[in-house]
Design a protein around this motif. Structure first.
Motif, PDB file in Angstrom:
ATOM      1  N   GLY A 185       0.813  -1.215   0.000  1.00  0.00           N
ATOM      2  CA  GLY A 185       0.000   0.000   0.000  1.00  0.00           C
ATOM      3  C   GLY A 185       0.842   1.259   0.000  1.00  0.00           C
ATOM      4  O   GLY A 185       0.584   2.198  -0.768  1.00  0.00           O
ATOM      5  N   SER A 186       1.857   1.310   0.850  1.00  0.00           N
ATOM      6  CA  SER A 186       2.715   2.499   0.901  1.00  0.00           C
ATOM      7  C   SER A 186       3.516   2.641  -0.388  1.00  0.00           C
ATOM      8  O   SER A 186       3.742   3.759  -0.872  1.00  0.00           O
ATOM      9  N   ALA A 187       3.940   1.515  -0.973  1.00  0.00           N
ATOM     10  CA  ALA A 187       4.663   1.579  -2.238  1.00  0.00           C
ATOM     11  C   ALA A 187       3.777   2.102  -3.359  1.00  0.00           C
ATOM     12  O   ALA A 187       4.216   2.902  -4.199  1.00  0.00           O
ATOM     13  N   GLN A 188       2.509   1.670  -3.385  1.00  0.00           N
ATOM     14  CA  GLN A 188       1.578   2.135  -4.401  1.00  0.00           C
ATOM     15  C   GLN A 188       1.313   3.625  -4.259  1.00  0.00           C
ATOM     16  O   GLN A 188       1.302   4.376  -5.251  1.00  0.00           O
ATOM     17  N   ARG A 189       1.113   4.087  -3.033  1.00  0.00           N
ATOM     18  CA  ARG A 189       0.861   5.513  -2.815  1.00  0.00           C
ATOM     19  C   ARG A 189       2.060   6.355  -3.226  1.00  0.00           C
ATOM     20  O   ARG A 189       1.913   7.390  -3.884  1.00  0.00           O
ATOM     21  N   PHE A 190       3.262   5.924  -2.820  1.00  0.00           N
ATOM     22  CA  PHE A 190       4.437   6.703  -3.165  1.00  0.00           C
ATOM     23  C   PHE A 190       4.679   6.706  -4.673  1.00  0.00           C
ATOM     24  O   PHE A 190       5.019   7.742  -5.252  1.00  0.00           O
ATOM     25  N   ALA A 191       4.526   5.554  -5.331  1.00  0.00           N
ATOM     26  CA  ALA A 191       4.758   5.493  -6.770  1.00  0.00           C
ATOM     27  C   ALA A 191       3.795   6.407  -7.523  1.00  0.00           C
ATOM     28  O   ALA A 191       4.184   7.063  -8.497  1.00  0.00           O
ATOM     29  N   SER A 192       2.539   6.480  -7.080  1.00  0.00           N
ATOM     30  CA  SER A 192       1.565   7.352  -7.735  1.00  0.00           C
ATOM     31  C   SER A 192       1.912   8.825  -7.526  1.00  0.00           C
ATOM     32  O   SER A 192       1.851   9.633  -8.463  1.00  0.00           O
ATOM     33  N   MET A 193       2.297   9.187  -6.291  1.00  0.00           N
ATOM     34  CA  MET A 193       2.678  10.569  -6.025  1.00  0.00           C
ATOM     35  C   MET A 193       3.943  10.942  -6.768  1.00  0.00           C
ATOM     36  O   MET A 193       4.061  12.040  -7.331  1.00  0.00           O
ATOM     37  N   HIS A 194       4.898  10.042  -6.795  1.00  0.00           N
ATOM     38  CA  HIS A 194       6.158  10.307  -7.476  1.00  0.00           C
ATOM     39  C   HIS A 194       5.932  10.488  -8.974  1.00  0.00           C
ATOM     40  O   HIS A 194       6.558  11.350  -9.607  1.00  0.00           O
ATOM     41  N   ALA A 195       5.040   9.689  -9.569  1.00  0.00           N
ATOM     42  CA  ALA A 195       4.765   9.791 -10.999  1.00  0.00           C
ATOM     43  C   ALA A 195       4.154  11.143 -11.347  1.00  0.00           C
ATOM     44  O   ALA A 195       4.534  11.769 -12.347  1.00  0.00           O
ATOM     45  N   SER A 196       3.223  11.626 -10.530  1.00  0.00           N
ATOM     46  CA  SER A 196       2.589  12.917 -10.806  1.00  0.00           C
ATOM     47  C   SER A 196       3.600  14.056 -10.715  1.00  0.00           C
ATOM     48  O   SER A 196       3.582  14.991 -11.525  1.00  0.00           O
ATOM     49  N   THR A 197       4.493  13.995  -9.737  1.00  0.00           N
ATOM     50  CA  THR A 197       5.514  15.022  -9.607  1.00  0.00           C
ATOM     51  C   THR A 197       6.515  14.944 -10.748  1.00  0.00           C
ATOM     52  O   THR A 197       6.944  15.965 -11.292  1.00  0.00           O
ATOM     53  N   TYR A 198       6.893  13.735 -11.122  1.00  0.00           N
ATOM     54  CA  TYR A 198       7.844  13.547 -12.225  1.00  0.00           C
ATOM     55  C   TYR A 198       7.280  14.091 -13.530  1.00  0.00           C
ATOM     56  O   TYR A 198       8.006  14.717 -14.324  1.00  0.00           O
ATOM     57  N   ASN A 199       5.991  13.879 -13.786  1.00  0.00           N
ATOM     58  CA  ASN A 199       5.383  14.367 -15.020  1.00  0.00           C
ATOM     59  C   ASN A 199       5.439  15.879 -15.126  1.00  0.00           C
ATOM     60  O   ASN A 199       5.539  16.430 -16.222  1.00  0.00           O
ATOM     61  N   GLY A 200       5.364  16.563 -13.980  1.00  0.00           N
ATOM     62  CA  GLY A 200       5.413  18.024 -14.012  1.00  0.00           C
ATOM     63  C   GLY A 200       6.731  18.577 -14.480  1.00  0.00           C
ATOM     64  O   GLY A 200       6.807  19.752 -14.878  1.00  0.00           O
ATOM     65  N   PHE A 201       7.785  17.754 -14.453  1.00  0.00           N
ATOM     66  CA  PHE A 201       9.105  18.206 -14.882  1.00  0.00           C
ATOM     67  C   PHE A 201       9.573  17.448 -16.121  1.00  0.00           C
ATOM     68  O   PHE A 201      10.772  17.362 -16.381  1.00  0.00           O
TER      69      PHE A 201
END
Length: 231
Positions: A185-201
């Protein structure tokens, strides 16, 4: 966009947003972010930063996803092995041909059922079917496409899916920094948040348009063919 309430928090929203951004954007631990804020005269413990990321990170990531333009219709799908609490699991990832992360999903299996679940979630999230899908040589993709009825062109090869392979590197660095994920669960949440931030750059989305990018690629290919013919 979903409004974010920072009521009953000691620090102003700008500080909280900056702390969450530092953690998600760069390969930093909670203690690293604590040190960076301390350098600016802000006395914030790493536990507070962890709670900020857990509370505000998913909402910020969801708002960022809603601001993104529609991805291209050429998708790359791949999966990588992750060790979570001593168990072998698979992180499925989809990106478009410009490097935009479309979806990430952690599952226990690497079979047709897992591929079908990932593709269905991907199609439901974006609301349209791709025209071309590039994967590795895992047979589960073809079986899942046939069962779903996806008629997109399916490309397979060792080097054709480098777009997704390169996209894995950012999460690999974070996995090492975090000394592996603690739970699915924590891995899924972090991967989703990280992907959204990565897309912004994603620089290809900010510096040039898709039309300019396609024109550049066609021109570069024509120049390369002309040089090869002249040689």
């Amino acid at each position: 966009m979903q409004p974010i309430s920072y009521a009953r928090h000691q620090f102003p929203p700008a500080v909280i947003q900056h702390a969450v951004w530092l953690y998600l954007r760069f390969t930093l631990s909670y203690r690293d972010v604590e040190d960076l804020l301390a350098e600016r005269g802000l006395d914030v413990s790493y536990e507070t930063i962890r709670r900020w990321v857990g509370k505000f990170g998913p909402v910020i990531a969801r708002n960022l996803r809603r601001l993104r333009p529609r991805p291209s219709s050429c998708w790359h799908l791949d999966e990588m092995v992750v060790r979570i609490n001593g168990r072998r699991m698979y992180l499925w990832r989809a990106v478009d041909d410009e490097g935009e992360v479309l979806e990430v999903l952690i599952q226990r299996r690497r079979n047709k059922a897992a591929a079908r679940k990932f593709i269905c979630k991907l199609l439901k999230k974006h609301g349209f079917a791709p025209t071309r899908v590039t994967t590795d040589k895992l047979r589960s993709y073809g079986a899942a496409f046939k069962e779903i009825g996806l008629s997109a062109d399916h490309e397979q090869g060792i080097y054709q899916n480098n777009r997704t392979e390169v996209s894995h590197q950012h999460l690999r660095r974070r996995e090492r920094k975090m000394q592996r994920f603690k739970s699915p669960g924590s891995a899924q949440r972090f991967a989703s948040m990280h992907a959204s931030t990565y897309n912004g750059f994603n620089v290809q989305r900010h510096l040039i348009s898709r039309r300019t990018l396609r024109t550049f690629r066609v021109q570069a290919m024509a120049d390369r063919n002309a040089a090869a013919a002249a040689a």
